[in-house]
Write a protein that holds these residues in place. Sequence first.
Motif, mmCIF file in Angstrom:
data_model
loop_
_atom_site.group_PDB
_atom_site.id
_atom_site.type_symbol
_atom_site.label_atom_id
_atom_site.label_comp_id
_atom_site.label_asym_id
_atom_site.label_seq_id
_atom_site.Cartn_x
_atom_site.Cartn_y
_atom_site.Cartn_z
ATOM 1 N N SER A 84 -0.997 7.408 8.382
ATOM 2 C CA SER A 84 -1.167 8.536 9.265
ATOM 3 C C SER A 84 -0.132 8.988 10.129
ATOM 4 O O SER A 84 0.735 8.462 10.214
ATOM 5 C CB SER A 84 -2.607 8.237 10.106
ATOM 6 N N VAL A 85 -0.601 10.506 10.494
ATOM 7 C CA VAL A 85 0.609 10.913 11.716
ATOM 8 C C VAL A 85 -0.530 11.513 12.728
ATOM 9 O O VAL A 85 -1.635 11.898 12.521
ATOM 10 C CB VAL A 85 1.332 11.926 11.168
ATOM 11 N N SER A 86 0.190 11.717 14.016
ATOM 12 C CA SER A 86 -0.694 11.973 15.136
ATOM 13 C C SER A 86 0.354 12.643 15.905
ATOM 14 O O SER A 86 1.365 13.038 15.857
ATOM 15 C CB SER A 86 -1.269 10.837 15.802
ATOM 16 N N ASP A 87 -0.265 13.237 17.235
ATOM 17 C CA ASP A 87 0.411 13.698 18.134
ATOM 18 C C ASP A 87 1.322 14.940 17.934
ATOM 19 O O ASP A 87 2.725 15.176 18.249
ATOM 20 C CB ASP A 87 1.453 12.546 18.796
ATOM 21 N N ARG A 88 0.871 15.868 16.971
ATOM 22 C CA ARG A 88 1.523 17.158 16.728
ATOM 23 C C ARG A 88 2.065 17.718 17.902
ATOM 24 O O ARG A 88 1.309 18.350 18.956
ATOM 25 C CB ARG A 88 0.805 17.962 15.886
ATOM 26 N N THR A 89 3.244 18.108 18.107
ATOM 27 C CA THR A 89 3.892 18.894 18.900
ATOM 28 C C THR A 89 4.799 19.996 18.230
ATOM 29 O O THR A 89 5.595 19.558 17.599
ATOM 30 C CB THR A 89 4.815 18.109 20.000
ATOM 31 N N ASP A 90 4.496 21.341 18.368
ATOM 32 C CA ASP A 90 5.323 22.240 17.995
ATOM 33 C C ASP A 90 6.450 22.500 18.752
ATOM 34 O O ASP A 90 6.250 23.437 19.896
ATOM 35 C CB ASP A 90 4.367 23.624 17.746
ATOM 36 N N ILE A 91 7.551 21.995 18.553
ATOM 37 C CA ILE A 91 8.912 22.467 19.479
ATOM 38 C C ILE A 91 9.588 23.445 19.060
ATOM 39 O O ILE A 91 10.245 24.063 19.897
ATOM 40 C CB ILE A 91 9.750 21.129 18.951
#
Length: 432
Positions: A148-155
Amino acid sequence: MTHRPSSALAGAVVPLVAGSFLFALPALAETGTNTTSLQHEVVLDGLENPWDMAFLDDGTMFFTEKCKGLSVLMPSGEVNALLGMGGSEGYPSTEDDLFCEGQAGMMGVAIDPAFSENRRIYVYSTSNMSDPHTNRLMRLVVGDDFTSVSDRTDIVEDVPYKMAASDHPFGGPGAHNGGRVRFHPESGLLFLTTGDNHNSEVPQSPTMMGSKVLRMDTDGNAAPDNAPPEGFDMRTYTYGHRNVQGLAFHPETNTPIVAEHGPWHSDEITVLENGGNGGWDPRPNMAGRGDCPDNYCGYMPNQNEGMNRFERAAFMPMTDFETYPDAMPPIWSNNGWSQGTSSAAFLTGEQWGDWDGALVVGIMGIGFGGTPIGQRIDVIQLDNSDGISVLDVTEMTLPMEAGRFRSLVQGPDGSLYAAVDEGTIHKLTPGM
């Protein structure tokens, strides 16, 4: 999922023979036959437009599929889907704003140098979260078990996307979208390449972040020593590009080098200079040109018909030295052809013999107006004695069928991994 990891397929050992491939800058003699041999293995097939790959030291391989999403191939051979685009199936989570259209979608992927501590990766994708839509560089955190992946932050949120079709070859939405993401091996800074969207104002624009190579920290802030011209967005490392999809760093100097698509002529490889201008400026009513279709001269003249590539280049140069005399000069221009130069990587290690330290570029092939299709991998040997220049170009003799080489990455095992649009990731290993 349709991903099919191979069982360790050790293909036949096939010799690599130096091919005579001429190019415009400079004209050089061949260095002779390279007797290195390759073993070939299919790593994954049944993919849908694999676009990029990134490796951990243990061989774990993250990869993207342009219209599906992000997955990871574990050293065991197991494939875990991680993050799907809107409408994708078979992923533990999806992001509904992510979509693909034309040349746009989920593209570059890179692994944080401090992954063992922060488990961060970076993925570039097209998003409809804003209107007009944009391309975004997302930072994600990978779960401990790689499922899984989490904590999406669009930089990065503001790289332009082509919204509507225009009167140009490949003129649909999503054109000229760039998309390679790489970490500088020494500074740890993050590089991102972007395209011009068939928008003639973008390449020389100080504020629109297309046609640029961006250099930033992992929060998306401009590198402090970026030196673009006054008034430019400070994330700009270089500007004036057409559509860069190849980015690699010289193994000795860490100098960034890009491979760039040409406009029916002159694919280019360029050594980047901080603050440098790539010299691409397809605006009408300048440099001796008049009006052009839909306000973009990038394929002119005779944009839908074949013609002599050098005549075309004189009218609409890939690097316009007359207008921009200080533009960064290319070190290679594919003998004036435009064949879809899409990816770049360096070969390192004594296993590569004479090719240790050589640049490899993946060429997808176009075949327009008499242009040779040219799907291949070129091995470009460089002279580093006084700057960086090209010594010799060799067409790699492939142990498998050629394809549209979208991504080339050297893995931690020293092998060259090659992803083709047709749906396969290949592994090429020098014979012992």
